[in-house]
Write a protein that holds these residues in place. Structure first.
Motif, PDB file in Angstrom:
ATOM      1  N   UNK A  59       8.498  26.826  32.815  1.00 10.64           N
ATOM      2  CA  UNK A  59       8.660  26.421  34.212  1.00 10.64           C
ATOM      3  C   UNK A  59       7.951  27.393  35.141  1.00 10.64           C
ATOM      4  N   UNK A  60       8.098  28.653  34.870  1.00  8.44           N
ATOM      5  CA  UNK A  60       7.492  29.652  35.743  1.00  8.44           C
ATOM      6  C   UNK A  60       5.972  29.517  35.714  1.00  8.44           C
ATOM      7  N   UNK A  63       5.039  26.209  37.361  1.00  5.84           N
ATOM      8  CA  UNK A  63       5.640  25.990  38.674  1.00  5.84           C
ATOM      9  C   UNK A  63       6.227  24.582  38.805  1.00  5.84           C
ATOM     10  N   UNK A  65       9.765  22.266  36.944  1.00  9.18           N
ATOM     11  CA  UNK A  65      10.880  22.390  36.018  1.00  9.18           C
ATOM     12  C   UNK A  65      11.163  21.113  35.234  1.00  9.18           C
TER      13      UNK A  65
ATOM     14  N   UNK B   4       1.938  19.734  48.976  1.00  8.93           N
ATOM     15  CA  UNK B   4       2.886  20.534  49.755  1.00  8.93           C
ATOM     16  C   UNK B   4       2.428  21.980  49.751  1.00  8.93           C
ATOM     17  N   UNK B  54      12.648  32.195  43.489  1.00 13.39           N
ATOM     18  CA  UNK B  54      12.356  31.129  42.525  1.00 13.39           C
ATOM     19  C   UNK B  54      13.300  31.197  41.330  1.00 13.39           C
ATOM     20  N   UNK B  56      13.244  29.752  38.396  1.00 17.06           N
ATOM     21  CA  UNK B  56      12.657  29.915  37.059  1.00 17.06           C
ATOM     22  C   UNK B  56      12.335  31.381  36.785  1.00 17.06           C
ATOM     23  N   UNK B  57      11.801  32.038  37.794  1.00 20.08           N
ATOM     24  CA  UNK B  57      11.452  33.451  37.612  1.00 20.08           C
ATOM     25  C   UNK B  57      12.713  34.273  37.348  1.00 20.08           C
ATOM     26  N   UNK B  60      13.869  33.615  33.804  1.00 22.61           N
ATOM     27  CA  UNK B  60      13.033  34.268  32.791  1.00 22.61           C
ATOM     28  C   UNK B  60      13.381  35.745  32.717  1.00 22.61           C
TER      29      UNK B  60
END
Lengths: 341, 341
Positions: A59-60, A63, A65, B4, B54, B56-57, B60
């Motif tokens: 995901x990271x 960008x 999910x 976006x 974020x 996801x970050x 992780x």
DNA sequence: AAAGTTGTTGAAATCGATTACAAATTGCTG
DNA sequence: CAGCAATTTGTAATCGATTTCAACAACTTT
């Protein structure tokens, strides 16, 4: 003893197979040429270590999910649950996961859940019959968050929506009652201020007008969309006027309340009172007589919006048609037809 | 126009505030000393850029997602939906999100969803009335994945579970019918092989034995836990024997099927046939007469297991009690008492 | 004024996977 | 056998946030 052994990472697989992490990635994603020998060793290592790529890392890197949030005011309402099923089916087929959020009928909770888009926990949000107003939703969309709405029309170029033709469906239901010979037909709204209630009332009036029947305000009441609400509203109606022979209820739950009231008052359905509801609730099929009802394509509505929203995530903007008005079928069952003995 | 604008990152905030990313992180998490001046500029920048870390970050970095998966065989079953509500409430309070997975009654789908734990999309999994067998579940737990089960007892040191005292509840329900003077009581099981059905049958037999009443196999049938199934099973029972005066159904849906059959056959409830169900389905309260039923603490069961599993994620292993057998109340309503008129 | 505190701060490594780019290997042609 | 192309592979940067560690500043103390 420690909690659990950590999962194997791509580096572990690489080491085991005697290659670099890049090669492992290429094997797993088919994203580049790999010699048959290396491929074989990587596949073997993946099997041995039961390796699965870490979802957070993916995901990271990308960008995104591959997850949608679905915000609903109450997951116990079977109408919503069926829509969710439609969303889940389509999303699952497109490799998206869904995060279900029950706002418990609280507007504030609904707003809180919007943060799931802002911290990128999810790629987009589907709201079912949202409590937030059009302006607020538009503001989110303007800030670049992907969202879609089920249950009402939204006029914003980036917000796909799916909703039912309430006016048409109500007109059809009431016209059906008129065709059965009823001239005094009561209407039970849900909440007086809900869009759904309002539009169904509009359809009710339209059907009366088309048949040149007078509109009688004493035949209108509200039952809050609940069974007890329908029960009580019916009793109030009867107190005001005993002249009506049919009721169109804005949903099935209230219609079931009418069943209970009629049972207590000894009024036979449909001979003494015809009843039509909206929703095609599961229970309605099994009561006696079976409940006539307007059947919105719940599953399809969920599926359609999920597909639209996911498309939009890929394309970068809302492609093709953005608003879908879906029709409902009128299911005529025992509660509204005379010809059964 | 592009899809976006990308979200602001911690580096954007740092640049805007004229500090390093580390300082921003310290301000946001209170994880270190920061001068009042720097703190002020960071807070201002966060506001201006509407910065949100974020997800996801974060996941992780911490190797945890603060998300649980809930796997259920059918989200439309209100019994399950109420358990999910309990899970959601508790999980939400502990800052966990939940991913709902509808296995659509397919064992294979249920197994597929287990990959959510393996690729670390979620930190743990809650299974409601799983189709997977004990051995399979144990295997997942042995591989280090956190999971919990609602609906049946599991004997594995790392799997917390919550389940109801089916035998006790069924015994109480049937004993209640016996106390009302019934001697020939039918039992409607769900699926003959389901644990729930089996245990409820056991309780039924226990109550008969305690009252020295004979067990009559012709009074036992199965209705697949559904309304139509209950309807048909009742008709079969009546064909075999018309001597029974009460039915204990393994769930409320089937009990409602019995209501419909009785309506058609002209059998009054409870005078001609007493009925008791299990689940405390929403509808049962509103039918006429109201349905007597066994009420399992659905919401509490979900909440309890969620809390246990999240505890376990923190502690690294299952702390304290691991198995919880919860009791159910018997709700005596109109469908099983004689003294009304 | 030198040495020692205390309080702030940033550079760099880390989490796990992906990917642009460069390097290494192989095979082929002239 | 030199030279070039095609194929395969690895190195290093990247995604965004956190955290360790060392450096620095502003003090106090002797």
């Amino acid at each position: 003893m420690p909690s659990r052994k950590p999962d194997a990472t791509i580096v572990d697989v690489a080491r085991t197979a005697g290659v670099s992490a890049a090669t492992v990635s290429r094997v797993l994603n088919g994203s580049g040429p790999v010699s048959p020998s290396a491929r074989g060793r990587v596949e073997e290592a993946v099997r041995r270590l039961r390796y699965m790529p870490n979802a957070s890392a993916k995901s990271l890197r990308h960008l995104k999910t591959s997850t949608l949030a679905v915000i609903v005011s109450d997951i116990l309402v079977s109408y919503y649950a069926e829509i969710i099923k439609g969303i889940e089916n389509t999303a699952g087929a497109l490799r998206y996961k869904i995060l279900i959020c029950d706002a418990q009928n609280q507007r504030e909770k609904e707003a809180d859940y919007m943060t799931l888009a802002m911290d990128r926990t999810v790629d987009g949000i589907i709201l079912i019959a949202p409590m937030l107003g059009d302006a607020e939703l538009a503001a989110y969309a303007d800030r670049g968050y992907a969202l879609g709405v089920i249950g009402r029309r939204i006029d914003h170029p980036a917000i796909p929506c799916v909703y039912t033709d309430n006016v048409g469906a109500a007109t059809e239901a009431v016209t059906h009652l008129i065709a059965q010979g009823h001239e005094r037909i009561a209407f039970l709204s849900g909440f007086a201020d809900a869009t759904d209630s309002y539009e169904r009332l509009e359809g009710y009036m339209k059907a009366l007008r088309q048949a040149s029947l007078p509109f009688r305000p004493e035949l209108i009441d509200s039952g809050g969309f609940s069974e007890p609400g329908g029960y009580e509203a019916f009793l109030r109606l009867r107190e005001r006027s005993s002249a009506f022979t049919a009721v169109f209820a804005a949903n099935d739950e209230m219609a079931l309340g009418i069943y209970r009231a009629c049972a207590e008052l000894g009024i036979p359905i449909p001979a003494g009172m015809a009843v039509v509801g909206v929703d095609n609730n599961r229970v309605g099929r099994h009561v006696d007589p079976a409940l006539s009802t307007v059947d919105p394509p719940k599953h399809a509505m969920g599926a359609l919006l999920a597909e639209k929203l996911i498309d939009q995530l890929g394309e970068g903007r809302c492609p093709g048609t953005r608003c879908f008005e879906v029709g409902s079928r009128l299911l005529v069952r025992g509660s509204s037809i005379f010809n059964n003995k």
